[in-house]
Design a protein around this motif. Sequence first.
Motif, PDB file in Angstrom:
ATOM      1  N   ASP A   1       5.639  10.668  -3.753  1.00  0.00           N
ATOM      2  CA  ASP A   1       6.109  11.041  -5.331  1.00  0.00           C
ATOM      3  C   ASP A   1       5.139  10.406  -6.376  1.00  0.00           C
ATOM      4  N   SER A   2       4.119  10.008  -5.745  1.00  0.00           N
ATOM      5  CA  SER A   2       2.794   9.910  -6.662  1.00  0.00           C
ATOM      6  C   SER A   2       1.668  10.810  -6.155  1.00  0.00           C
ATOM      7  N   ASP A   3       0.385  11.018  -6.920  1.00  0.00           N
ATOM      8  CA  ASP A   3      -0.492  11.838  -6.536  1.00  0.00           C
ATOM      9  C   ASP A   3      -1.363  11.356  -5.518  1.00  0.00           C
TER      10      ASP A   3
ATOM     11  N   VAL B   1      -2.216  -7.183  13.729  1.00  0.00           N
ATOM     12  CA  VAL B   1      -0.895  -7.059  14.633  1.00  0.00           C
ATOM     13  C   VAL B   1       0.180  -6.128  14.072  1.00  0.00           C
ATOM     14  N   GLU B   2       0.676  -5.375  14.623  1.00  0.00           N
ATOM     15  CA  GLU B   2       1.698  -4.141  14.105  1.00  0.00           C
ATOM     16  C   GLU B   2       2.806  -4.313  15.129  1.00  0.00           C
ATOM     17  N   ALA B   3       4.033  -4.436  14.235  1.00  0.00           N
ATOM     18  CA  ALA B   3       5.208  -4.519  15.102  1.00  0.00           C
ATOM     19  C   ALA B   3       5.815  -3.383  15.977  1.00  0.00           C
TER      20      ALA B   3
ATOM     21  N   ASP C   1       3.091  -3.272  18.947  1.00  0.00           N
ATOM     22  CA  ASP C   1       4.274  -4.017  19.431  1.00  0.00           C
ATOM     23  C   ASP C   1       4.219  -5.401  19.293  1.00  0.00           C
ATOM     24  N   ARG C   2       3.636  -5.945  18.204  1.00  0.00           N
ATOM     25  CA  ARG C   2       3.487  -7.403  17.925  1.00  0.00           C
ATOM     26  C   ARG C   2       3.987  -7.713  16.695  1.00  0.00           C
ATOM     27  N   ARG C   3       5.030  -8.361  16.345  1.00  0.00           N
ATOM     28  CA  ARG C   3       6.078  -8.633  15.208  1.00  0.00           C
ATOM     29  C   ARG C   3       5.543 -10.106  15.086  1.00  0.00           C
ATOM     30  N   VAL C   4       4.976 -10.401  13.701  1.00  0.00           N
ATOM     31  CA  VAL C   4       4.854 -11.851  13.354  1.00  0.00           C
ATOM     32  C   VAL C   4       6.245 -12.531  12.993  1.00  0.00           C
TER      33      VAL C   4
ATOM     34  N   ILE D   1       0.379   3.722  14.171  1.00  0.00           N
ATOM     35  CA  ILE D   1      -0.230   3.453  12.713  1.00  0.00           C
ATOM     36  C   ILE D   1       0.696   4.236  11.767  1.00  0.00           C
ATOM     37  N   GLY D   2       0.673   3.670  10.396  1.00  0.00           N
ATOM     38  CA  GLY D   2       1.185   4.466   9.488  1.00  0.00           C
ATOM     39  C   GLY D   2       2.359   3.961   8.762  1.00  0.00           C
ATOM     40  N   GLY D   3       2.873   2.954   9.085  1.00  0.00           N
ATOM     41  CA  GLY D   3       4.137   2.323   8.593  1.00  0.00           C
ATOM     42  C   GLY D   3       5.101   3.373   7.810  1.00  0.00           C
ATOM     43  N   THR D   4       5.199   3.283   6.509  1.00  0.00           N
ATOM     44  CA  THR D   4       6.307   4.222   5.842  1.00  0.00           C
ATOM     45  C   THR D   4       6.079   5.613   6.405  1.00  0.00           C
ATOM     46  N   TRP D   5       4.743   6.052   6.504  1.00  0.00           N
ATOM     47  CA  TRP D   5       4.784   7.472   6.544  1.00  0.00           C
ATOM     48  C   TRP D   5       5.065   7.810   7.890  1.00  0.00           C
TER      49      TRP D   5
ATOM     50  N   ARG E   1      11.531  10.263   8.494  1.00  0.00           N
ATOM     51  CA  ARG E   1      11.016  11.519   9.109  1.00  0.00           C
ATOM     52  C   ARG E   1      12.024  12.454   8.658  1.00  0.00           C
ATOM     53  N   TYR E   2      12.630  12.206   7.516  1.00  0.00           N
ATOM     54  CA  TYR E   2      13.718  13.173   6.777  1.00  0.00           C
ATOM     55  C   TYR E   2      12.933  14.353   6.553  1.00  0.00           C
ATOM     56  N   PRO E   3      13.620  15.368   6.366  1.00  0.00           N
ATOM     57  CA  PRO E   3      13.255  16.707   5.797  1.00  0.00           C
ATOM     58  C   PRO E   3      12.660  16.588   4.198  1.00  0.00           C
TER      59      PRO E   3
ATOM     60  N   SER F   1       2.508  -6.202   5.247  1.00  0.00           N
ATOM     61  CA  SER F   1       3.599  -5.984   6.044  1.00  0.00           C
ATOM     62  C   SER F   1       4.859  -4.937   5.045  1.00  0.00           C
ATOM     63  N   GLY F   2       4.155  -4.560   3.857  1.00  0.00           N
ATOM     64  CA  GLY F   2       5.135  -3.702   3.152  1.00  0.00           C
ATOM     65  C   GLY F   2       6.259  -4.515   2.146  1.00  0.00           C
ATOM     66  N   TYR F   3       7.212  -3.805   2.168  1.00  0.00           N
ATOM     67  CA  TYR F   3       8.123  -4.643   1.207  1.00  0.00           C
ATOM     68  C   TYR F   3       9.526  -4.325   1.689  1.00  0.00           C
TER      69      TYR F   3
ATOM     70  N   ALA G   1       0.082  -2.266  10.291  1.00  0.00           N
ATOM     71  CA  ALA G   1      -0.975  -0.914  10.162  1.00  0.00           C
ATOM     72  C   ALA G   1      -0.590   0.157   9.487  1.00  0.00           C
ATOM     73  N   GLY G   2      -0.045   0.025   8.402  1.00  0.00           N
ATOM     74  CA  GLY G   2       0.376   1.100   7.466  1.00  0.00           C
ATOM     75  C   GLY G   2      -0.784   1.333   6.484  1.00  0.00           C
ATOM     76  N   LEU G   3      -0.482   1.970   5.382  1.00  0.00           N
ATOM     77  CA  LEU G   3      -1.714   2.305   4.380  1.00  0.00           C
ATOM     78  C   LEU G   3      -2.311   1.024   3.859  1.00  0.00           C
TER      79      LEU G   3
ATOM     80  N   ASN H   1       4.825   0.945 -10.768  1.00  0.00           N
ATOM     81  CA  ASN H   1       4.810   1.964 -12.029  1.00  0.00           C
ATOM     82  C   ASN H   1       3.632   2.762 -11.602  1.00  0.00           C
ATOM     83  N   ALA H   2       2.868   2.708 -10.698  1.00  0.00           N
ATOM     84  CA  ALA H   2       1.747   3.533 -10.418  1.00  0.00           C
ATOM     85  C   ALA H   2       1.536   3.505  -8.803  1.00  0.00           C
ATOM     86  N   SER H   3       0.433   4.472  -8.454  1.00  0.00           N
ATOM     87  CA  SER H   3       0.409   4.507  -6.877  1.00  0.00           C
ATOM     88  C   SER H   3      -0.002   3.064  -6.233  1.00  0.00           C
ATOM     89  N   TRP H   4       0.845   2.871  -5.114  1.00  0.00           N
ATOM     90  CA  TRP H   4       0.554   1.674  -4.500  1.00  0.00           C
ATOM     91  C   TRP H   4      -0.954   1.243  -4.012  1.00  0.00           C
ATOM     92  N   THR H   5      -1.530   2.186  -3.592  1.00  0.00           N
ATOM     93  CA  THR H   5      -2.888   2.010  -3.260  1.00  0.00           C
ATOM     94  C   THR H   5      -3.972   1.490  -4.238  1.00  0.00           C
TER      95      THR H   5
HETATM   96  C1  FAD Z   1      10.239   7.083   1.466  1.00  0.00           C
HETATM   97  C2  FAD Z   1       9.209   6.306   0.716  1.00  0.00           C
HETATM   98  C3  FAD Z   1       8.250   7.061  -0.027  1.00  0.00           C
HETATM   99  C4  FAD Z   1       7.057   6.399  -0.577  1.00  0.00           C
HETATM  100  N1  FAD Z   1       6.295   7.437  -1.669  1.00  0.00           N
HETATM  101  C5  FAD Z   1       5.385   6.629  -2.431  1.00  0.00           C
HETATM  102  C6  FAD Z   1       4.497   7.209  -3.176  1.00  0.00           C
HETATM  103  O1  FAD Z   1       4.696   8.599  -3.458  1.00  0.00           O
HETATM  104  N2  FAD Z   1       3.629   6.627  -3.931  1.00  0.00           N
HETATM  105  C7  FAD Z   1       3.533   5.170  -3.771  1.00  0.00           C
HETATM  106  O2  FAD Z   1       2.809   4.705  -4.349  1.00  0.00           O
HETATM  107  N3  FAD Z   1       4.383   4.440  -3.054  1.00  0.00           N
HETATM  108  C8  FAD Z   1       5.420   5.189  -2.182  1.00  0.00           C
HETATM  109  N4  FAD Z   1       6.047   4.370  -1.418  1.00  0.00           N
HETATM  110  C9  FAD Z   1       5.911   3.032  -1.339  1.00  0.00           C
HETATM  111  C10 FAD Z   1       5.021   2.675   0.071  1.00  0.00           C
HETATM  112  O3  FAD Z   1       5.725   2.037   1.035  1.00  0.00           O
HETATM  113  C11 FAD Z   1       3.703   2.624  -0.055  1.00  0.00           C
HETATM  114  O4  FAD Z   1       3.086   3.515  -0.814  1.00  0.00           O
HETATM  115  C12 FAD Z   1       2.852   2.415   1.151  1.00  0.00           C
HETATM  116  O5  FAD Z   1       2.931   3.314   2.179  1.00  0.00           O
HETATM  117  C13 FAD Z   1       3.006   1.110   1.673  1.00  0.00           C
HETATM  118  O6  FAD Z   1       2.207   0.804   2.654  1.00  0.00           O
HETATM  119  P1  FAD Z   1       1.947  -0.696   3.343  1.00  0.00           P
HETATM  120  O7  FAD Z   1       1.003  -0.560   4.377  1.00  0.00           O
HETATM  121  O8  FAD Z   1       1.781  -1.675   2.308  1.00  0.00           O
HETATM  122  O9  FAD Z   1       3.632  -0.927   3.746  1.00  0.00           O
HETATM  123  P2  FAD Z   1       4.124  -0.162   5.192  1.00  0.00           P
HETATM  124  O10 FAD Z   1       4.163   1.378   4.925  1.00  0.00           O
HETATM  125  O11 FAD Z   1       5.732  -0.437   4.856  1.00  0.00           O
HETATM  126  O12 FAD Z   1       3.579  -0.699   6.348  1.00  0.00           O
HETATM  127  C14 FAD Z   1       3.867  -2.124   6.649  1.00  0.00           C
HETATM  128  C15 FAD Z   1       3.716  -1.977   8.057  1.00  0.00           C
HETATM  129  O13 FAD Z   1       3.611  -3.498   8.537  1.00  0.00           O
HETATM  130  C16 FAD Z   1       4.494  -3.525   9.774  1.00  0.00           C
HETATM  131  N5  FAD Z   1       5.230  -4.850   9.656  1.00  0.00           N
HETATM  132  C17 FAD Z   1       5.960  -5.126   9.004  1.00  0.00           C
HETATM  133  N6  FAD Z   1       6.513  -6.577   9.255  1.00  0.00           N
HETATM  134  C18 FAD Z   1       5.756  -6.883  10.070  1.00  0.00           C
HETATM  135  C19 FAD Z   1       5.783  -8.210  11.094  1.00  0.00           C
HETATM  136  N7  FAD Z   1       6.219  -9.285  10.484  1.00  0.00           N
HETATM  137  N8  FAD Z   1       4.881  -8.145  11.985  1.00  0.00           N
HETATM  138  C20 FAD Z   1       3.976  -7.047  12.469  1.00  0.00           C
HETATM  139  N9  FAD Z   1       4.094  -5.920  11.597  1.00  0.00           N
HETATM  140  C21 FAD Z   1       5.073  -5.802  10.681  1.00  0.00           C
HETATM  141  C22 FAD Z   1       5.439  -2.201   9.639  1.00  0.00           C
HETATM  142  O14 FAD Z   1       5.853  -1.881  10.974  1.00  0.00           O
HETATM  143  C23 FAD Z   1       4.621  -1.471   8.929  1.00  0.00           C
HETATM  144  O15 FAD Z   1       3.747  -0.518   9.883  1.00  0.00           O
HETATM  145  C24 FAD Z   1       7.120   4.996  -0.627  1.00  0.00           C
HETATM  146  C25 FAD Z   1       8.067   4.241  -0.125  1.00  0.00           C
HETATM  147  C26 FAD Z   1       8.897   4.931   0.696  1.00  0.00           C
HETATM  148  C27 FAD Z   1       9.955   4.269   1.629  1.00  0.00           C
END
Ligand code: FAD
Length: 511
Positions: A63-65, A42-44, A108-111, A48-52, A56-58, A146-148, A19-21, A395-399
């Motif tokens: 770092d992209s628009d 399902v979100e571990a 609270d559900r990790r795959v 909501i929000g994942g990375t964001w 929580r650091y200052p 699930s991010g990277y 449940a991230g971006l 090399n560009a914004s994730w979304t």
């Molecule tokens: C500090 C930081 C700054 C960043 N800044 C930028 C930026 O400026 N521009 C940009 O383009 N990208 C940036 N990134 C990359 C960034 O991760 C993406 O932009 C974006 O937030 C990723 O979203 P996501 O939902 O794909 O992954 P995530 O934000 O990582 O969310 C994944 C979610 O999946 C859940 N999850 C993972 N594994 C499981 C599992 N097995 N079962 C259930 N849930 C699971 C996690 O708990 C999390 O909530 C940044 C990354 C970091 C770490």
Amino acid sequence: MRLASTASTEHLDVLIVGAGLSGIGAAHHLQRKRPGDSWAIVEAREAIGGTWDLFRYPGIRSDSDMHTLGYRFRPWVEQKAIADGDSILRYVRETARQAGIDERIRFDRRVVAAAWSSAEARWTVTVESGAGERETITCDFLWMCSGYYRYDQGYTPSFPGIERFGGEVIHPQHWPEDLDYAGKRVVVIGSGATAVTLVPAMATDAAKVTMLQRSPTYVVSVPGEDAVANWLRRAVGERRAYALVRWKNVALQSFFYRLSRRRPRLMRKVIRRGAVRALPPGYDVDTHFNPRYNPWDQRVCLVPDSDLFKALADGSAEIVTDTIAGFDEGGIELESGRRLEADVVVTATGLNLLFLGGAQLTIDGEEVDLGRRFTYKGMMLSGVPNLVFTIGYTNASWTLKADLVAEYTCRLLNHMQAGGYDVCAPEVSDPALGEEPLLDFTSGYVLRSLAELPKQGSKEPWKLRQNYPLDLCSLRHGPVDDQMRFGRAAEEAINSGESAQGDAALAGSSA
Ligand SMILES: Cc1cc2nc3c(=O)[nH]c(=O)nc-3n(C[C@H](O)[C@H](O)[C@H](O)COP(=O)(O)OP(=O)(O)OC[C@H]3O[C@@H](n4cnc5c(N)ncnc54)[C@H](O)[C@@H]3O)c2cc1C
């Protein structure tokens, strides 16, 4: 799609993981384009929000628009284009709340595992709570958002003697809420996006912040606010302004990336000149800001309104380019012989990559070796049925990519429904397809993990294109059936050597 199963395990058409971006965006697209589907996220974690939400650091910020990091379907309307972590988190959460997506998230559900059965043409997904309780959910289609990287543990190299250090050692991924660094001497180890964010943010309160890097990174200053965006919003309204600015920024990002690849020496000069202008006369730019590699061999760090350069110029921060010889009670010894006294050490040394959230995949009982699979359009895996993953650009914004993956997935599901198919799996048919590493970045966190990641192929559609305009053509408008095998549950059962008897009923219940 198929009707819900009568077994006690819950059955869904689509299960989104994370449940991230990306996960919230995926759900938004799915809800709009496939209103009849049953689905859940399902979100571990508990939020909501994942990375964001995690970081929580200052000073945490994008770092992209935000005009390209925001969703295509929801304009970013705040003044700041390089936004702080709280604003991004608010944006993701409001998107979820406004569309009712938050009600479909199981926290609270990790795959931990996903098992594909060809006979049933469905995934059985095992999820585990923090307390260790397990349950299974079956689904026709599995969508990994699930991010990277690993959430439980950032990357910290082993520094000799670190255990002797008497101060605090902190990884930015696990920032203590109550850390008081006011008036203290802080050393931030690292040179990436996190380090260049932390240094100016901490410099306002700390006695002194030293950024200790083994080798330099390219750092480029960009305006924190996008004047064109803020003017256009007033002139033509939020939606139109957002679309225009998004394209402006895509074009600019793309232009600078391509120029860096084609004319690296020119780009080196341009970036160097920017640093020279922003720093006091005589500053040693060549030691601290002139990397050995070319721009975009590793990610270029963007800093808003020269904040890092300003902290260096006013003396509240310093950069030291050197190698750590070892820690002692009071600080860090460097190989040059210099010593850095420290009360707090921040190890901004990176992430541990993790593909598919660490879930173990099996197909008919056989483990899927990810390192031997090819990525298909950067969002599916060769021979792995009914599974999509969302990974954004490096090399560009994730979304930008996440939105395209979502659009493509909905088109693929529509195609399957129209053809009465239960199964889709990319299949490599070309024996001459060459094998290439998934990412051509030379960053440490990429090199450490390449062996566990899938490969990319030497040709389309197996090539991972880090190119939004090209991906837009192929993922939004291109065919969904190129080098893709489609099938029905009954045929799959025969193929997997099972009795077709019970499966005829399954095929019969396909939408
Ligand atoms: C500090 C930081 C700054 C960043 N800044 C930028 C930026 O400026 N521009 C940009 O383009 N990208 C940036 N990134 C990359 C960034 O991760 C993406 O932009 C974006 O937030 C990723 O979203 P996501 O939902 O794909 O992954 P995530 O934000 O990582 O969310 C994944 C979610 O999946 C859940 N999850 C993972 N594994 C499981 C599992 N097995 N079962 C259930 N849930 C699971 C996690 O708990 C999390 O909530 C940044 C990354 C970091 C770490």
